[in-house]
Design an enzyme around this catalytic site. Structure first.
Site, PDB file in Angstrom:
ATOM      1  N   SER A   1       0.917  -1.167  -0.104  1.00  0.00           N
ATOM      2  CA  SER A   1      -0.056  -0.136   0.040  1.00  0.00           C
ATOM      3  C   SER A   1       0.903   1.372   0.082  1.00  0.00           C
ATOM      4  O   SER A   1       0.477   2.270  -0.763  1.00  0.00           O
ATOM      5  CB  SER A   1      -1.073   0.035   1.106  1.00  0.00           C
ATOM      6  OG  SER A   1      -1.796  -1.131   1.098  1.00  0.00           O
TER       7      SER A   1
ATOM      8  N   LYS B   1     -10.075  -5.062  10.696  1.00  0.00           N
ATOM      9  CA  LYS B   1     -11.209  -4.619   9.920  1.00  0.00           C
ATOM     10  C   LYS B   1     -12.494  -4.646  10.505  1.00  0.00           C
ATOM     11  O   LYS B   1     -13.250  -3.781  10.242  1.00  0.00           O
ATOM     12  CB  LYS B   1     -11.259  -5.471   8.495  1.00  0.00           C
ATOM     13  CG  LYS B   1     -10.140  -5.176   7.447  1.00  0.00           C
ATOM     14  CD  LYS B   1     -10.455  -5.843   6.296  1.00  0.00           C
ATOM     15  CE  LYS B   1      -9.404  -5.328   5.032  1.00  0.00           C
ATOM     16  NZ  LYS B   1      -9.608  -6.085   3.868  1.00  0.00           N
TER      17      LYS B   1
ATOM     18  N   ASP C   1     -13.096  -2.411  -0.509  1.00  0.00           N
ATOM     19  CA  ASP C   1     -13.174  -3.763  -1.124  1.00  0.00           C
ATOM     20  C   ASP C   1     -14.203  -4.102  -2.275  1.00  0.00           C
ATOM     21  O   ASP C   1     -14.001  -4.971  -3.014  1.00  0.00           O
ATOM     22  CB  ASP C   1     -12.999  -4.897  -0.069  1.00  0.00           C
ATOM     23  CG  ASP C   1     -11.710  -4.983   0.613  1.00  0.00           C
ATOM     24  OD1 ASP C   1     -10.706  -4.562   0.183  1.00  0.00           O
ATOM     25  OD2 ASP C   1     -11.772  -5.403   1.625  1.00  0.00           O
TER      26      ASP C   1
ATOM     27  N   GLY D   1     -14.728 -15.736   3.620  1.00  0.00           N
ATOM     28  CA  GLY D   1     -14.022 -14.871   4.614  1.00  0.00           C
ATOM     29  C   GLY D   1     -14.358 -13.402   4.180  1.00  0.00           C
ATOM     30  O   GLY D   1     -15.181 -13.142   3.393  1.00  0.00           O
TER      31      GLY D   1
ATOM     32  N   ALA E   1     -12.892 -11.258   2.186  1.00  0.00           N
ATOM     33  CA  ALA E   1     -12.929 -10.588   0.860  1.00  0.00           C
ATOM     34  C   ALA E   1     -14.188 -11.353   0.182  1.00  0.00           C
ATOM     35  O   ALA E   1     -14.573 -10.664  -0.712  1.00  0.00           O
ATOM     36  CB  ALA E   1     -11.512 -11.353   0.036  1.00  0.00           C
TER      37      ALA E   1
ATOM     38  N   ARG F   1     -14.603 -23.897   1.688  1.00  0.00           N
ATOM     39  CA  ARG F   1     -14.037 -25.303   2.317  1.00  0.00           C
ATOM     40  C   ARG F   1     -14.851 -25.870   3.654  1.00  0.00           C
ATOM     41  O   ARG F   1     -15.218 -26.805   3.735  1.00  0.00           O
ATOM     42  CB  ARG F   1     -12.544 -24.922   2.931  1.00  0.00           C
ATOM     43  CG  ARG F   1     -11.919 -26.068   3.279  1.00  0.00           C
ATOM     44  CD  ARG F   1     -10.546 -25.935   3.766  1.00  0.00           C
ATOM     45  NE  ARG F   1     -10.473 -24.501   4.988  1.00  0.00           N
ATOM     46  CZ  ARG F   1      -9.339 -24.179   5.312  1.00  0.00           C
ATOM     47  NH1 ARG F   1      -8.057 -24.510   4.950  1.00  0.00           N
ATOM     48  NH2 ARG F   1      -9.243 -23.135   6.056  1.00  0.00           N
TER      49      ARG F   1
ATOM     50  N   GLY G   1      -5.361 -10.405  -9.325  1.00  0.00           N
ATOM     51  CA  GLY G   1      -5.741  -9.388  -8.127  1.00  0.00           C
ATOM     52  C   GLY G   1      -5.247  -8.359  -8.050  1.00  0.00           C
ATOM     53  O   GLY G   1      -5.744  -7.652  -7.121  1.00  0.00           O
TER      54      GLY G   1
HETATM   55  P1  NAP Z   1      -9.963 -14.863   5.317  1.00  0.00           P
HETATM   56  O1  NAP Z   1     -10.872 -13.952   5.948  1.00  0.00           O
HETATM   57  O2  NAP Z   1      -9.107 -15.394   6.131  1.00  0.00           O
HETATM   58  O3  NAP Z   1     -10.753 -15.875   4.550  1.00  0.00           O
HETATM   59  C1  NAP Z   1      -9.937 -16.963   3.893  1.00  0.00           C
HETATM   60  C2  NAP Z   1     -11.006 -17.978   2.998  1.00  0.00           C
HETATM   61  O4  NAP Z   1     -10.251 -18.581   2.378  1.00  0.00           O
HETATM   62  C3  NAP Z   1     -12.041 -18.640   4.037  1.00  0.00           C
HETATM   63  O5  NAP Z   1     -13.203 -18.754   3.359  1.00  0.00           O
HETATM   64  C4  NAP Z   1     -11.041 -20.148   4.220  1.00  0.00           C
HETATM   65  O6  NAP Z   1     -11.929 -21.280   4.398  1.00  0.00           O
HETATM   66  C5  NAP Z   1     -10.698 -20.331   2.774  1.00  0.00           C
HETATM   67  N1  NAP Z   1      -9.441 -21.165   2.698  1.00  0.00           N
HETATM   68  C6  NAP Z   1      -8.191 -20.779   3.406  1.00  0.00           C
HETATM   69  N2  NAP Z   1      -7.358 -21.722   3.323  1.00  0.00           N
HETATM   70  C7  NAP Z   1      -7.990 -22.447   2.172  1.00  0.00           C
HETATM   71  C8  NAP Z   1      -7.473 -23.805   1.625  1.00  0.00           C
HETATM   72  N3  NAP Z   1      -6.249 -24.198   1.873  1.00  0.00           N
HETATM   73  N4  NAP Z   1      -8.344 -24.273   0.725  1.00  0.00           N
HETATM   74  C9  NAP Z   1      -9.812 -23.989   0.697  1.00  0.00           C
HETATM   75  N5  NAP Z   1     -10.177 -22.847   1.098  1.00  0.00           N
HETATM   76  C10 NAP Z   1      -9.277 -22.079   2.226  1.00  0.00           C
HETATM   77  O7  NAP Z   1      -9.289 -14.142   4.127  1.00  0.00           O
HETATM   78  P2  NAP Z   1      -9.456 -12.697   3.237  1.00  0.00           P
HETATM   79  O8  NAP Z   1      -9.282 -11.542   4.109  1.00  0.00           O
HETATM   80  O9  NAP Z   1     -11.072 -13.255   2.819  1.00  0.00           O
HETATM   81  O10 NAP Z   1      -8.515 -13.075   2.155  1.00  0.00           O
HETATM   82  C11 NAP Z   1      -9.015 -14.077   1.105  1.00  0.00           C
HETATM   83  C12 NAP Z   1      -7.786 -13.895  -0.014  1.00  0.00           C
HETATM   84  O11 NAP Z   1      -8.147 -12.680  -0.869  1.00  0.00           O
HETATM   85  C13 NAP Z   1      -6.156 -13.757   0.444  1.00  0.00           C
HETATM   86  O12 NAP Z   1      -5.352 -14.393  -0.358  1.00  0.00           O
HETATM   87  C14 NAP Z   1      -5.979 -12.067   0.223  1.00  0.00           C
HETATM   88  O13 NAP Z   1      -4.752 -11.807   0.159  1.00  0.00           O
HETATM   89  C15 NAP Z   1      -6.990 -11.829  -1.019  1.00  0.00           C
HETATM   90  N6  NAP Z   1      -7.321 -10.556  -0.896  1.00  0.00           N
HETATM   91  C16 NAP Z   1      -7.128  -9.503  -2.005  1.00  0.00           C
HETATM   92  C17 NAP Z   1      -7.413  -8.498  -2.148  1.00  0.00           C
HETATM   93  C18 NAP Z   1      -6.996  -7.709  -3.214  1.00  0.00           C
HETATM   94  O14 NAP Z   1      -6.933  -6.243  -3.100  1.00  0.00           O
HETATM   95  N7  NAP Z   1      -6.641  -8.285  -4.344  1.00  0.00           N
HETATM   96  C19 NAP Z   1      -8.227  -7.873  -0.943  1.00  0.00           C
HETATM   97  C20 NAP Z   1      -8.358  -8.551   0.118  1.00  0.00           C
HETATM   98  C21 NAP Z   1      -8.178 -10.278  -0.085  1.00  0.00           C
HETATM   99  P3  NAP Z   1     -12.576 -21.685   5.725  1.00  0.00           P
HETATM  100  O15 NAP Z   1     -13.952 -20.942   6.108  1.00  0.00           O
HETATM  101  O16 NAP Z   1     -12.860 -22.814   5.583  1.00  0.00           O
HETATM  102  O17 NAP Z   1     -11.417 -21.248   6.742  1.00  0.00           O
END
Ligand code: NAP
Length: 523
Positions: free
Chosen positions: A265, A312, A349, A374, A376, A396, A478
């Site tokens: 950022s 957040k 987001d 999650g 995002a 998952r 992304g």
């Molecule tokens: P989060 O709140 O921790 O949620 C993660 C989600 O992914 C949960 O639903 C989790 O499932 C699932 N998950 C985690 N590990 C997994 C695996 N090995 N196999 C299958 N499902 C899995 O994270 P988040 O903030 O939503 O972020 C998710 C991703 O989006 C990250 O990689 C983050 O860097 C990316 N992101 C990118 C941006 C961007 O600007 N490009 C913005 C925000 C986020 P469970 O419910 O089963 O734990």
């Protein structure tokens, strides 16, 4: 060359004309030090030779003399900090003084002597040193930021041109303590003040406007070339944080989270601020607690914040008002501080998901699969539902997916049913594929869509995107989401359209550099 005689070319420095950044030159050999000096002195003509980093400082001085003779525009500090005071010089106090005296003869216009060494030295000897140079009397606290007034009082017993107090920040609020101290005493004494450590960044960038005569920048922290914990590269201080332009009117922004060390950022936001000529600077704020962060918001004051993990949701009770997207998703990633000090929360987001998609498809009526449930995924599901898309969720942990589907009036789908289904868009909102792994959230035959959008942005080209491309599917990396959510933040804070193209270029270059550095390290 006689090092015993005062140099004929070392004009006395002019404290009021010193640049804001002093480049701290470290290195195992004087050749390394001078090579860095050679490549950086043109842009940064104020240099500190950390002589204590050299195994034998005295034999190195003739080379430094020659360097300073041929680089007469350079103002140089000679420092030979003793190991017991946090440096690397293992010699005695007389040996330290000998090095400093000879550094002066070699052309350094300023020398740095620690308070502890000075207290054990006769005042006449210090006066002799000072008579031929500028003297920085320095004190370093490697544990905390404390007793600043008492330390200055002790230092003032020894006449010097600068009193340098460097402490360690263990909270963001320590920067507030340092800057208040600089504001109170900077007008009365020539002070140099900053906090070390990752959390000291605020003082490293803003200390100069609070009253510090200058600050220190490293040669290249990512290559291990720095002389204090948390030191920022001199180039970064000037080019990313634009320290030369920081003034009383500069608005302060930052990304707050724990950790934030690898956040992109600052690169993207400082690019946007510079491009749009906004008098602002954006800093990484490693907040271990929200209480600490909120104190800085009030006292510094911070004008805008990007909020990242793990705050957040936790930030919500501190906000005076929030936008509809924050309310819907239950998460805030953007805070703006109003003129009256009130804090307003936004969620950008959703814009980060919607903007790249609407450039490719009509969202209304589109069939969209979201992987994950999650934070995002929530932003994607609520944002897409708001725009009239048909949304399916696959997570998952099925129960979490079902809960989100109920809240957002979306549907869930079982993994076993994917092979029979096709979508307009598949969005990966899980971390699978992050960190240059070959992992992919779906099997090849499960990827049936017109567009595949991977929220993972490091690496830029994930395995999922590669597979999608090979099947002729249009892809959204992304980084586009990252840029668009940041662009919306920029617009909220400044009221100006964001230079999204420049932001995308800056983040892509930063990711490529990061990948190249990783490869170098593992080679
Ligand atoms: P989060 O709140 O921790 O949620 C993660 C989600 O992914 C949960 O639903 C989790 O499932 C699932 N998950 C985690 N590990 C997994 C695996 N090995 N196999 C299958 N499902 C899995 O994270 P988040 O903030 O939503 O972020 C998710 C991703 O989006 C990250 O990689 C983050 O860097 C990316 N992101 C990118 C941006 C961007 O600007 N490009 C913005 C925000 C986020 P469970 O419910 O089963 O734990």
């Amino acid at each position: 060359m006689s090092l015993a005689l005062p140099s004929t070319f070392a004009i006395h420095f002019q404290p009021q004309r010193l640049p804001r950044v002093c480049l701290a030159l470290s290195g195992d050999t004087v050749e390394d030090m001078l090579a860095a000096g050679e490549s950086m002195a043109r842009d940064n003509p104020f240099i500190e030779f950390r002589l204590d980093y050299l195994k034998q400082p005295l034999p190195a001085l003739p080379k430094i003399h020659r360097f300073l003779e041929t680089h007469q525009y350079v103002t140089a500090i000679g420092t030979c900090r003793r190991a017991e005071n946090g440096g690397k010089f293992k010699g005695s106090l007389p040996a330290q003084l000998e090095v400093l005296n000879k550094a002066l003869a070699a052309g350094c216009q300023i020398v740095d002597l620690e308070l502890q060494s000075a207290q054990k030295t006769k005042l006449e000897a210090i006066a002799r040193l000072r008579g031929r140079s500028g003297l920085i009397l320095s004190f370093h606290d490697f544990r905390a930021t404390r007793n600043l007034e008492e330390t200055l009082e002790k230092m003032r017993a020894i006449p010097a041109d600068f009193y340098k107090i460097v402490t360690t920040a263990t909270t963001l609020s320590d920067n507030v303590t340092m800057m208040k101290f600089l504001q109170t005493h900077g007008g009365k004494h020539a002070l140099i003040g900053l906090c070390m450590g990752e959390q000291g960044i605020i003082s490293r960038v803003l200390g100069v406007r609070a009253g510090s005569a200058f600050t220190f920048g490293a040669v290249d922290p990512s290559a291990g070339l720095f002389t204090a914990p948390g030191q920022i590269g001199a180039r970064e201080l000037r080019n990313v944080y634009r320290i030369d332009q920081v003034d009383a009117a500069t608005r302060i922004y930052g990304v707050a989270g724990d950790p934030v060390e690898h956040s992109l950022s600052p690169v993207i936001m400082n690019t946007a601020l510079r491009r749009e000529n906004v008098n602002g600077v954006y800093l990484p704020l490693h907040a271990r607690t929200l209480k600490d962060l909120m104190r800085c918001v009030r006292e510094i004051p911070l004008h805008g914040l990007s909020i990242t993990m793990p705050y957040k949701q936790a930030i919500l009770p501190f906000l005076d008002n929030t936008d509809a997207h924050t309310t819907k998703t239950g998460a805030c990633n953007t805070v703006v501080r109003g003129q009256e000090g009130k804090l307003y929360g936004f969620n950008t987001d959703i814009a980060g998901v919607i903007r790249p998609l609407e450039q490719r498809i009509t969202i209304e009526g589109a069939k969209i699969l979201v992987l994950g449930a999650g934070g995002a995924a929530r932003a994607a599901v609520f944002g897409l539902k708001e725009r009239g898309a048909e949304v399916w969720i696959l997570n998952r942990t099925a129960a979490k997916g079902q809960k989100l589907a109920r809240q957002a009036k979306a549907r869930t789908i079982k993994r076993a049913d994917l092979r029979k289904a096709s979508f307009d868009v598949i969005i990966n909102a899980t971390p699978v594929g992050m960190g240059n792994t070959r992992d992919c959230p779906l099997k090849d035959e499960e990827i049936q869509a017109r567009v595949v959008f991977d929220m993972v942005y490091d690496p830029v080209e994930t395995h999922l995107l590669q597979v999608a491309r090979s099947k002729g599917i249009s892809v959204i990396p992304g980084v586009e989401m990252f840029v668009q959510q940041a662009a919306r933040q920029f617009e909220i804070w400044t009221g100006k359209p964001a230079p999204a193209g420049d932001m995308l270029r800056a983040v892509t270059v930063a990711l490529q550099e990061r990948m190249a550095a990783q490869k170098r390290r593992s080679a």
